[in-house]
Design a protein around this motif. Sequence first.
Motif, PDB file in Angstrom:
ATOM      1  N   GLY A  20     -11.718 -56.673 -22.219  1.00  0.00           N
ATOM      2  CA  GLY A  20     -12.261 -56.897 -20.882  1.00  0.00           C
ATOM      3  C   GLY A  20     -11.823 -58.269 -20.436  1.00  0.00           C
ATOM      4  O   GLY A  20     -11.293 -59.043 -21.223  1.00  0.00           O
ATOM      5  N   ARG A  21     -12.051 -58.570 -19.151  1.00  0.00           N
ATOM      6  CA  ARG A  21     -11.590 -59.872 -18.700  1.00  0.00           C
ATOM      7  C   ARG A  21     -12.554 -60.965 -19.146  1.00  0.00           C
ATOM      8  O   ARG A  21     -13.654 -60.662 -19.609  1.00  0.00           O
ATOM      9  CB  ARG A  21     -11.418 -59.879 -17.188  1.00  0.00           C
ATOM     10  N   ARG A  76     -11.498 -45.240  -9.336  1.00  0.00           N
ATOM     11  CA  ARG A  76     -10.427 -46.217  -9.549  1.00  0.00           C
ATOM     12  C   ARG A  76      -9.525 -45.790 -10.710  1.00  0.00           C
ATOM     13  O   ARG A  76      -8.353 -46.095 -10.735  1.00  0.00           O
ATOM     14  CB  ARG A  76     -11.008 -47.602  -9.876  1.00  0.00           C
ATOM     15  N   MET A  77     -10.096 -45.117 -11.711  1.00  0.00           N
ATOM     16  CA  MET A  77      -9.329 -44.825 -12.924  1.00  0.00           C
ATOM     17  C   MET A  77      -8.713 -43.434 -12.923  1.00  0.00           C
ATOM     18  O   MET A  77      -8.084 -43.034 -13.895  1.00  0.00           O
ATOM     19  CB  MET A  77     -10.199 -45.038 -14.155  1.00  0.00           C
ATOM     20  N   ALA A  78      -8.932 -42.673 -11.835  1.00  0.00           N
ATOM     21  CA  ALA A  78      -8.367 -41.321 -11.761  1.00  0.00           C
ATOM     22  C   ALA A  78      -6.844 -41.415 -11.964  1.00  0.00           C
ATOM     23  O   ALA A  78      -6.253 -42.446 -11.672  1.00  0.00           O
ATOM     24  CB  ALA A  78      -8.685 -40.722 -10.395  1.00  0.00           C
ATOM     25  N   PRO A  79      -6.166 -40.372 -12.454  1.00  0.00           N
ATOM     26  CA  PRO A  79      -6.677 -39.039 -12.765  1.00  0.00           C
ATOM     27  C   PRO A  79      -7.398 -38.918 -14.104  1.00  0.00           C
ATOM     28  O   PRO A  79      -7.955 -37.858 -14.377  1.00  0.00           O
ATOM     29  CB  PRO A  79      -5.395 -38.191 -12.804  1.00  0.00           C
ATOM     30  N   PHE A  80      -7.396 -39.946 -14.966  1.00  0.00           N
ATOM     31  CA  PHE A  80      -8.122 -39.818 -16.237  1.00  0.00           C
ATOM     32  C   PHE A  80      -9.589 -40.159 -15.993  1.00  0.00           C
ATOM     33  O   PHE A  80      -9.931 -41.330 -15.852  1.00  0.00           O
ATOM     34  CB  PHE A  80      -7.502 -40.754 -17.287  1.00  0.00           C
ATOM     35  N   ASP A 101      -9.719 -55.659 -14.414  1.00  0.00           N
ATOM     36  CA  ASP A 101     -10.203 -54.556 -15.248  1.00  0.00           C
ATOM     37  C   ASP A 101      -9.180 -53.428 -15.238  1.00  0.00           C
ATOM     38  O   ASP A 101      -8.928 -52.789 -16.255  1.00  0.00           O
ATOM     39  CB  ASP A 101     -11.542 -54.023 -14.712  1.00  0.00           C
ATOM     40  N   MET A 102      -8.593 -53.208 -14.067  1.00  0.00           N
ATOM     41  CA  MET A 102      -7.611 -52.131 -13.942  1.00  0.00           C
ATOM     42  C   MET A 102      -6.366 -52.421 -14.777  1.00  0.00           C
ATOM     43  O   MET A 102      -5.801 -51.530 -15.392  1.00  0.00           O
ATOM     44  CB  MET A 102      -7.217 -51.926 -12.470  1.00  0.00           C
ATOM     45  N   ASN A 103      -5.946 -53.687 -14.807  1.00  0.00           N
ATOM     46  CA  ASN A 103      -4.778 -54.044 -15.632  1.00  0.00           C
ATOM     47  C   ASN A 103      -5.025 -53.680 -17.082  1.00  0.00           C
ATOM     48  O   ASN A 103      -4.154 -53.149 -17.769  1.00  0.00           O
ATOM     49  CB  ASN A 103      -4.514 -55.551 -15.573  1.00  0.00           C
TER      50      ASN A 103
END
Length: 437
Positions: free
Chosen positions: A182-183, A317-321, A275-277
Motif C-alpha cells: 500500500g502507499r 476502479r479495479m474492473a474488470p477484475f 493505490d491503482m499503481n
Amino acid sequence: MGNLVAIVGRPNVGKSTLFNRLTNSRRAIVSDEAGTTRDRQYGKCEWNGREFSVVDTGGWVVNSDDVFEEEIRKQVIVATEEADLVLFLVDIKNGLTDLDQDVALILRRSKLPVVLVANKADDGKDLYGQYEFYKLGLGDPYCVSAATGSGTGDLLDFVVSKLNTDEADDVEDGTPRFAVVGRPNAGKSSIINAFIGEDRNIVTDIAGTTRDSIYTKYDKFGFDFYLVDTAGIRRKNKVTEDLEFYSVMRSIRAIENSDVCILMIDATRGIEAQDMNIFQLIQKNNKSLVVVVNKWDLVEDKSQIAIKTFENAIRERMAPFVDFPIIFASAVTKQRIFKVLETAKQVYLNRKIKIGTSKLNEVMLPIIEATPPPSIKGKYIKIKYVSQVPDTQIPTFVFYANLPQYVKEPYRRFLENKMRENWTLTGTPINVFIRQK
C-alpha cells in the motif's frame, strides 16, 4: 528471488526507449519533449534464461523546472536504495552535463553495481563521444542505441553476469507468503504489528536472499504463513517519504515474492492513483488479492450504505477484475484483524484449487451449449471439452474448440465469470485459454 534493475538518468537520454527494448514492450509513450513518460514503468526482461524486473525512473518526474533536478536526484537515491543494479544512461550525442555529474556522485556513494550506458550511439562516428564519460568515475561506458537495439546484447550479458545468481529462495516449503502493500501511511506497519502482537517470540526472521526482503514466520491461532515485508518499511528516509515512485519501488519486491497481496487502502482518503499503481503491479504479477480498508474506526458514517458505496467505488476502479474480498478494518483498534488473516488464507487456498475434469465438463458444457460463442463469418464455434492444467502458478483452464482463433475476449471473460460463479475463485486471478481440439 527476483532481481530489480533501475534505469536512471536525466530527461531525454532515452530511458523509456531502452526500457521498451529490454521488456519488448511498446507501452511507454515516447516523445521528444522532456518528461513525457507518464506510463508506470515496470516490466520484466528475460535474457539467456534469467529473468529480472526493470523499472524506468523516468515515468515519475513531476514536470516543472524548479523541482526537476531535485526530483531526479530523489529518484536516483530511491533507486539506489531499492534496486540490485542501476543502469545509468547518458546521451553520447549531447555529451556530459552537470546533472550527469550530480547523478554520478550519488551513484558512486552508493555501494551498488552501476553500469554506465552511453545511449544514442547510432553510427560509428558517435562512438568517439564515449571517452568524456570516463570523467564520471563509473568505469567503461557501454555504447548502445536503444532505438535500433545495437549494443544491447552485450549490455544484457554484462547485466546478467552482475546480478546475484543465488536463485535459491529461503522459503520454498509450500507455506503461503502474504505481502502487506500500500502507499505510505496507509497503515502497513501498524497492521503487521497488530498481526504479530507484542509476542515477538513467535516470530522468526529469515533474511531473504536479496538485501532487504524479510520473511517473518507467523504461526499462532492455527495460522501458518510467512509475512513478506520489505525491510524498507522500517527504514524511514525522509527524502523519499512523499514520492509516489518510492511506494511503487518498495512494493515490487514484496509483491513478486508473495502469493497473496494484502492491499491497504486508507479509509479517510479513499482510493487514489497510487493505490491503482500498486494494484496494477499485483495484477501484472498474477498475485491473489485481499483489499483492506484500514482506519475504518476514523470514519464517521459506518452505515451499510456507506460500506456498499465504498466497496462499489473500489471494484469500479479495479474492473474488470472484481472478484476479490474487501475488509473494513482498523489496525489500531485491532478490529477485524483476525478476519484479514482468515480471508488471506482462504484466498490462498482458492489459488491452489483443483477441479476434476468430469466436474468441469458437467458444469461448463451445458452453460456453453446454452450460450455458445457468437459465430463469425458464418462459422460455428464448438467448444467440446474443458480441463484444468496441473501445477500452474494460478488456476489455469483450457477450453478445446474447433476454431479457437475466433473466440474473442468478451466470451473468454464470460467463461471466466461462469467459472467464478460455480467455484470459489475469489481473490485469485485465473487463466482461461482456448486451444485447438
